[in-house]
Motif scaffolding. Structure first.
Motif, short mmCIF file in Angstrom:
data_model
loop_
_atom_site.label_atom_id
_atom_site.label_comp_id
_atom_site.label_asym_id
_atom_site.label_seq_id
_atom_site.Cartn_x
_atom_site.Cartn_y
_atom_site.Cartn_z
N LEU A 8 0.83 -1.21 0.00
CA LEU A 8 0.00 0.00 0.00
C LEU A 8 0.86 1.26 0.00
O LEU A 8 0.57 2.23 -0.71
N ARG A 9 1.91 1.24 0.80
CA ARG A 9 2.80 2.41 0.83
C ARG A 9 3.40 2.69 -0.54
O ARG A 9 3.47 3.84 -0.98
N LEU A 10 3.80 1.62 -1.24
CA LEU A 10 4.39 1.80 -2.56
C LEU A 10 3.35 2.21 -3.58
O LEU A 10 3.64 3.00 -4.50
N LEU A 11 2.14 1.70 -3.46
CA LEU A 11 1.11 2.03 -4.44
C LEU A 11 0.69 3.50 -4.37
O LEU A 11 0.16 4.03 -5.34
N LYS A 12 0.92 4.14 -3.25
CA LYS A 12 0.54 5.54 -3.14
C LYS A 12 1.33 6.43 -4.09
O LYS A 12 0.93 7.56 -4.37
N SER A 13 2.44 5.92 -4.61
CA SER A 13 3.22 6.69 -5.59
C SER A 13 2.75 6.42 -7.01
O SER A 13 3.29 6.97 -7.95
N ALA A 14 1.71 5.58 -7.17
CA ALA A 14 1.28 5.19 -8.51
C ALA A 14 0.67 6.33 -9.29
O ALA A 14 0.56 6.28 -10.50
N ALA A 15 0.22 7.38 -8.59
CA ALA A 15 -0.39 8.51 -9.29
C ALA A 15 0.65 9.47 -9.84
O ALA A 15 0.31 10.39 -10.56
N THR A 36 -7.63 -2.18 -1.99
CA THR A 36 -7.67 -1.10 -1.01
C THR A 36 -7.24 0.23 -1.61
O THR A 36 -7.89 1.25 -1.40
N GLN A 37 -6.14 0.22 -2.36
CA GLN A 37 -5.55 1.47 -2.83
C GLN A 37 -6.07 1.89 -4.20
O GLN A 37 -6.29 3.08 -4.45
N LEU A 38 -6.27 0.92 -5.10
CA LEU A 38 -6.67 1.25 -6.47
C LEU A 38 -7.85 0.36 -6.88
O LEU A 38 -7.73 -0.47 -7.79
N PRO A 39 -9.00 0.51 -6.24
CA PRO A 39 -10.11 -0.41 -6.50
C PRO A 39 -10.67 -0.33 -7.91
O PRO A 39 -11.31 -1.28 -8.36
N HIS A 40 -10.44 0.77 -8.60
CA HIS A 40 -10.98 0.92 -9.95
C HIS A 40 -9.92 0.74 -11.04
O HIS A 40 -10.16 1.06 -12.21
N ALA A 41 -8.77 0.25 -10.64
CA ALA A 41 -7.69 0.06 -11.63
C ALA A 41 -8.07 -0.99 -12.65
O ALA A 41 -8.83 -1.92 -12.37
N ARG A 42 -7.54 -0.84 -13.83
CA ARG A 42 -7.72 -1.82 -14.89
C ARG A 42 -6.55 -2.80 -14.82
O ARG A 42 -5.40 -2.42 -15.01
N LEU A 43 -6.85 -4.07 -14.50
CA LEU A 43 -5.81 -5.07 -14.24
C LEU A 43 -5.60 -5.95 -15.47
O LEU A 43 -6.54 -6.52 -16.01
N HIS A 44 -4.35 -6.06 -15.90
CA HIS A 44 -3.96 -6.95 -16.99
C HIS A 44 -3.06 -8.03 -16.41
O HIS A 44 -1.96 -7.73 -15.92
N ARG A 86 -2.01 1.45 -26.55
CA ARG A 86 -3.40 1.00 -26.65
C ARG A 86 -3.72 -0.08 -25.61
O ARG A 86 -4.84 -0.17 -25.14
N LEU A 87 -2.72 -0.89 -25.26
CA LEU A 87 -2.95 -1.94 -24.27
C LEU A 87 -3.25 -1.37 -22.90
O LEU A 87 -4.05 -1.91 -22.14
N PHE A 88 -2.63 -0.23 -22.58
CA PHE A 88 -2.70 0.30 -21.23
C PHE A 88 -3.59 1.52 -21.09
O PHE A 88 -3.76 2.04 -20.00
N PHE A 89 -4.14 2.01 -22.20
CA PHE A 89 -4.92 3.24 -22.14
C PHE A 89 -6.33 2.94 -21.67
O PHE A 89 -7.07 2.20 -22.30
N ALA A 90 -6.70 3.50 -20.53
CA ALA A 90 -8.06 3.36 -20.00
C ALA A 90 -8.44 4.68 -19.35
O ALA A 90 -7.99 4.96 -18.24
N PRO A 91 -9.18 5.52 -20.05
CA PRO A 91 -9.49 6.86 -19.53
C PRO A 91 -10.07 6.82 -18.12
O PRO A 91 -11.01 6.07 -17.83
N GLY A 92 -9.46 7.58 -17.22
CA GLY A 92 -9.95 7.65 -15.86
C GLY A 92 -9.54 6.51 -14.96
O GLY A 92 -9.97 6.46 -13.81
N HIS A 93 -8.72 5.60 -15.47
CA HIS A 93 -8.34 4.43 -14.68
C HIS A 93 -6.81 4.27 -14.68
O HIS A 93 -6.16 4.48 -15.71
N GLN A 94 -6.27 3.89 -13.55
CA GLN A 94 -4.87 3.46 -13.47
C GLN A 94 -4.77 2.06 -14.05
O GLN A 94 -5.60 1.19 -13.75
N CYS A 95 -3.79 1.81 -14.89
CA CYS A 95 -3.59 0.48 -15.45
C CYS A 95 -2.51 -0.25 -14.65
O CYS A 95 -1.45 0.32 -14.34
N VAL A 96 -2.79 -1.51 -14.35
CA VAL A 96 -1.87 -2.33 -13.57
C VAL A 96 -1.58 -3.60 -14.34
O VAL A 96 -2.51 -4.28 -14.81
#
Length: 360
Positions: free
Chosen positions: A18-25, A52-60, A78-88
């Motif tokens: 979680l601590r590391l994911l906070k830098s994902a933005a 917990t940290q990125l509940p709406h992320a798009r997971l690949h 194109r693989l990672f583009f998801a408007p409004g979503h963090q891609c993981v």
């Protein structure tokens, strides 16, 4: 079960993720590497932290090879583009060859666009870091410079032991291992030496493929051929009985030693995965007696002839000090891969790194 015994404590891998994911933005996404032995709970830690940290992320969920393929395509974004979503991107159970491949520059293309989360078996990680050759230098770059490591401990807290007892699970060595009955599966596997020889030989064959560095699912036909290499007088009915035994969960376990793999676009047939905990036991993890690989290297090289498999086998053979096998397998990978394929380039580079003393 939520694993948050003492937030910020050394035994709290979810809190560390979680601590590391906070830098994902930020502008530079991290690569988070969860490191632990089989059935330590790395996947559960990843999913819980992500929810917990990125509940709406798009997971690949990809393999390292699929990620490399995507990076060589006409439009990686194109693989990672998801408007409004963090891609993981989730890379589960990286092999040594996967780490060498990722170190060929692919992470530089992905991390500006997506967060990369991955897991690796502690034993492979340690073996790579001990190796000082140029062949594994890209893998060490990934481990030491790109990856922010989170160690997932195998031991349990008192709270976790209480949770298992209260919910009727056997309390064994680790949390995830207790939930699936890992030690009961190993006892089942060991007893098969005299109770079900055909089943034991089938599981040994699948386990040894993983110990030789190939982590992908195996088709039923591949399992059949691997089994026949160890049971020359075997018949089709005996193989089917062995497969049924291997795939059935024994008493006090929640899965079999072999279990169906999820179907993916690249593997629509699914196939069978082998319990990584059994491979660790045969490698000597957790006080188990190690079983020699013996002829497995050559059996795997002769039967799993695809370029990806030969590349993975070659890197693992090098790490085990089997220079001749490494050279032969990497040469086959170069020959069998499409000339511009990422595996061809990685295998070619690895082959050039081998010492002239490593004769085929």
């Amino acid at each position: 079960m939520s694993q948050d015994p003492q937030p910020g404590a050394p035994h709290d891998p979810v809190g560390e993720v979680l601590r590391l994911l906070k830098s994902a933005a930020g502008p530079a996404n991290p690569m988070v590497l969860l490191d632990g032995p089989p059935l330590s709970g790395v996947s559960r830690s990843m999913y819980e932290a992500l929810q917990t940290q990125l509940p709406h992320a798009r997971l690949h969920q990809l393999t390292a090879g699929e990620l490399a393929d995507a990076c060589t395509g006409p439009d990686t974004s194109r693989l990672f583009f998801a408007p409004g979503h963090q891609c993981v991107v989730w890379l589960d159970g990286l092999s040594p060859a996967d780490l060498v491949l990722l170190g060929q520059g692919f992470l530089d293309q992905v991390l500006p666009q997506a967060l990369v989360m991955a897991s690796v078996n502690s034993a492979w990680r340690e073996r790579i870091l001990r190796d000082r050759s140029t062949l594994t230098a890209p893998a060490r770059t990934v481990l030491l410079e790109y990856a922010q490591r989170v160690s997932v401990p195998f031991t349990m807290t008192a709270r976790e032991r209480s949770y298992l007892r209260e919910n009727g699970f056997p309390v064994s060595k680790g949390l995830a291992e207790s939930l699936v009955g890992g030690e009961n599966l190993i006892k089942h596997y060991r007893r098969a030496g005299w109770e079900n020889r055909d089943g034991r030989l089938l599981v040994e064959a699948a386990v040894d493929v993983r110990r030789c560095g190939i982590h992908r699912p195996l088709s039923e036909d591949e399992l059949h051929q691997l089994w026949l290499a160890r049971c020359a007088d075997g018949s089709d009915p005996r193989f089917q009985q062995a497969l049924e035994w291997a795939g059935t969960a024994p008493q006090n376990a929640s899965m079999g030693l072999l279990y169906p793999a999820a179907r993916t676009p690249s593997r629509p047939a699914g196939g069978w995965r082998v319990l990584a905990y059994a491979a660790g036991a045969d490698d000597g993890d957790h006080g188990h007696r190690a079983r020699p690989l013996d002829d497995a290297w050559e059996q795997v090289r002769e039967l799993l002839t695809g370029a990806d498999d030969q590349y993975a086998l070659g890197v693992a053979a090098h790490l085990h000090g089997r220079g001749g096998t490494a050279r032969a397998a990497l040469a086959d990978a170069v020959e069998r891969a499409a000339p511009e394929h990422p595996i061809a380039d990685a295998a070619r580079s690895a082959l050039h790194c081998l010492s002239p003393d490593d004769l085929g």
